[in-house]
Design an enzyme around this catalytic site. Structure first.
Site, PDB file in Angstrom:
ATOM      1  N   HIS A   1       0.764  -1.106   0.125  1.00  0.00           N
ATOM      2  CA  HIS A   1      -0.049  -0.012  -0.053  1.00  0.00           C
ATOM      3  C   HIS A   1       0.935   1.346  -0.011  1.00  0.00           C
ATOM      4  O   HIS A   1       0.567   2.286  -0.576  1.00  0.00           O
ATOM      5  CB  HIS A   1      -0.888   0.327   1.413  1.00  0.00           C
ATOM      6  CG  HIS A   1      -1.866  -0.947   1.570  1.00  0.00           C
ATOM      7  ND1 HIS A   1      -1.941  -2.007   2.134  1.00  0.00           N
ATOM      8  CD2 HIS A   1      -3.076  -1.252   0.689  1.00  0.00           C
ATOM      9  CE1 HIS A   1      -2.775  -2.818   2.162  1.00  0.00           C
ATOM     10  NE2 HIS A   1      -3.398  -2.428   1.312  1.00  0.00           N
TER      11      HIS A   1
ATOM     12  N   GLN B   1      -8.509  -6.886 -11.183  1.00  0.00           N
ATOM     13  CA  GLN B   1      -9.169  -5.652 -10.782  1.00  0.00           C
ATOM     14  C   GLN B   1      -8.864  -4.361 -11.561  1.00  0.00           C
ATOM     15  O   GLN B   1      -9.822  -3.513 -11.629  1.00  0.00           O
ATOM     16  CB  GLN B   1      -8.810  -5.428  -9.185  1.00  0.00           C
ATOM     17  CG  GLN B   1      -9.345  -3.956  -8.658  1.00  0.00           C
ATOM     18  CD  GLN B   1      -9.063  -4.021  -7.075  1.00  0.00           C
ATOM     19  OE1 GLN B   1      -9.875  -4.544  -6.267  1.00  0.00           O
ATOM     20  NE2 GLN B   1      -8.291  -3.345  -6.490  1.00  0.00           N
TER      21      GLN B   1
ATOM     22  N   SER C   1      -2.822  -7.870   2.970  1.00  0.00           N
ATOM     23  CA  SER C   1      -3.390  -7.814   4.315  1.00  0.00           C
ATOM     24  C   SER C   1      -3.852  -9.196   5.160  1.00  0.00           C
ATOM     25  O   SER C   1      -3.915  -9.518   6.117  1.00  0.00           O
ATOM     26  CB  SER C   1      -4.485  -6.875   4.345  1.00  0.00           C
ATOM     27  OG  SER C   1      -4.125  -5.870   3.941  1.00  0.00           O
TER      28      SER C   1
HETATM   29  P1  AMP Z   1      -6.497  -3.837  -0.776  1.00  0.00           P
HETATM   30  O1  AMP Z   1      -6.373  -2.868   0.648  1.00  0.00           O
HETATM   31  O2  AMP Z   1      -6.332  -5.058  -0.290  1.00  0.00           O
HETATM   32  O3  AMP Z   1      -7.938  -3.486  -1.203  1.00  0.00           O
HETATM   33  O4  AMP Z   1      -5.592  -3.046  -1.409  1.00  0.00           O
HETATM   34  C1  AMP Z   1      -5.626  -1.570  -1.958  1.00  0.00           C
HETATM   35  C2  AMP Z   1      -4.736  -1.239  -3.025  1.00  0.00           C
HETATM   36  O5  AMP Z   1      -3.202  -1.731  -2.886  1.00  0.00           O
HETATM   37  C3  AMP Z   1      -5.110  -2.326  -4.339  1.00  0.00           C
HETATM   38  O6  AMP Z   1      -4.929  -1.310  -5.412  1.00  0.00           O
HETATM   39  C4  AMP Z   1      -4.024  -3.403  -4.332  1.00  0.00           C
HETATM   40  O7  AMP Z   1      -3.814  -3.831  -5.582  1.00  0.00           O
HETATM   41  C5  AMP Z   1      -2.838  -2.624  -3.856  1.00  0.00           C
HETATM   42  N1  AMP Z   1      -2.101  -3.767  -3.316  1.00  0.00           N
HETATM   43  C6  AMP Z   1      -2.234  -4.664  -2.497  1.00  0.00           C
HETATM   44  N2  AMP Z   1      -1.332  -5.678  -2.253  1.00  0.00           N
HETATM   45  C7  AMP Z   1      -0.159  -5.089  -2.715  1.00  0.00           C
HETATM   46  C8  AMP Z   1       1.231  -5.469  -3.027  1.00  0.00           C
HETATM   47  N3  AMP Z   1       1.645  -6.444  -2.437  1.00  0.00           N
HETATM   48  N4  AMP Z   1       2.084  -4.583  -3.878  1.00  0.00           N
HETATM   49  C9  AMP Z   1       1.305  -3.510  -4.540  1.00  0.00           C
HETATM   50  N5  AMP Z   1       0.045  -3.195  -4.312  1.00  0.00           N
HETATM   51  C10 AMP Z   1      -0.570  -3.736  -3.779  1.00  0.00           C
END
Ligand code: AMP
Length: 282
Positions: free
Chosen positions: A37, A153, A186
């Site tokens: 994030h 996504q 997460s």
């Molecule tokens: P989430 O909180 O899981 O909905 O993720 C929020 C954003 O963070 C989304 O755009 C995800 O694709 C991105 N994200 C989650 N994990 C990673 C990661 N390991 N590397 C880069 N971006 C991530």
């Protein structure tokens, strides 16, 4: 760092004053923030004048109630991480303010709904489409940042932006990994130590498959071997391992080095569902 809880607050106090003078970068998240994030936030800070981060665990995108109920909520820790990153604004809405009533609208992203995440998580992308549309309408950013980790996504969001003419540039940030290759998520914090070790099967399979493809091995044979490796791991339950076009999500049955392609995987490790992907660059 300013924290706000409603769209009205943002629009009344900040948006109108800022919109014409400053570029606004927006990073939507569900919290339990990690370095992945933070990479999105750093990309936004580099590319825009002001960065808004939202933290909202969106109930309507969960097709599994246990996954929703056990989704980690670490708001205080998240806020101190965001403060350290010098984020300008944090949007922390309540479920009631986002959904005063259950939305009657739903989205159908066509072919994207029929394969991989679309097929295994019915209704998920509609829920993502609704929350992202609401957040875009509330925040009205110039650019919004998404992680390559959730590859399908990104395809969905790009369709949403094109179909509804949102005047927002979608920026894609590479996947952040642990040193052993596990993609940060997460959900990883819900893995036991043993499951955490076993979770490496996702990245190892992707890397193995990519190397074999680049050596000229046949995709369907590689996929067979991978399926067997997952079957041999009692903690894993593979949902899919596919070679796709990263934009249309057309599923390939053979590798064509002249075409853009990515390998995508989803598997349970114990009760935790994990996804990952690797682009193939010959
Ligand atoms: P989430 O909180 O899981 O909905 O993720 C929020 C954003 O963070 C989304 O755009 C995800 O694709 C991105 N994200 C989650 N994990 C990673 C990661 N390991 N590397 C880069 N971006 C991530």
């Amino acid at each position: 760092m300013q924290v706000f809880h409603t769209g009205a607050e943002w629009q009344k106090n900040w948006l109108h004053a800022l919109q014409t003078k400053k570029s606004i970068g927006f990073v939507p998240t569900m919290g339990a923030l990690h370095e992945g994030h933070l990479d999105l936030i750093r990309a936004s800070k580099k590319s825009t004048d002001l960065t808004v981060v939202s933290i909202f665990v969106n109930p309507i995108q969960f097709n599994n109630s246990e996954d929703f109920e056990k989704y980690p909520v670490l708001t205080d820790q998240d806020l101190s991480l965001l403060e350290k990153e010098n984020v300008d604004f944090v949007f922390l809405p309540s479920v009631e303010s986002i959904y005063p009533q259950k939305p009657t609208l739903s989205f159908d992203f066509g072919k994207l709904e029929t394969v991989l995440e679309g097929a295994f998580r019915p209704g998920h992308f509609s829920g993502v489409g609704i929350i992202v549309s609401k957040l875009f309408n509330i925040i009205r950013p110039h650019q919004s940042f998404f992680g390559q980790k959730d590859l399908q996504q990104i395809a969905v969001i790009k369709r949403l932006v094109a179909d509804l003419s949102f005047p927002i540039e979608i920026m894609v940030v590479p996947t952040r990994r642990e040193t052993d290759g596990l993609a940060l998520s997460s959900r990883n914090m819900r893995l036991s130590q043993n499951e955490r070790e076993k979770a490496l099967i996702l990245f190892n399979s992707l890397s193995f498959a990519k190397n074999e493809l680049l050596k000229g091995e046949k995709w369907l044979e590689i996929r067979n071997q991978i399926t067997q490796a997952f079957e041999a791991e009692p903690l894993a339950k593979l949902e899919y391992f596919e070679l796709v076009d990263p934009e249309s999500f057309h599923v390939y049955s053979e590798f064509d080095p002249t075409k853009n392609s990515s390998i995508c995987v989803a598997s349970y490790i114990g009760n935790i569902r994990l996804i990952d992907n690797l682009p193939i660059i010959p």
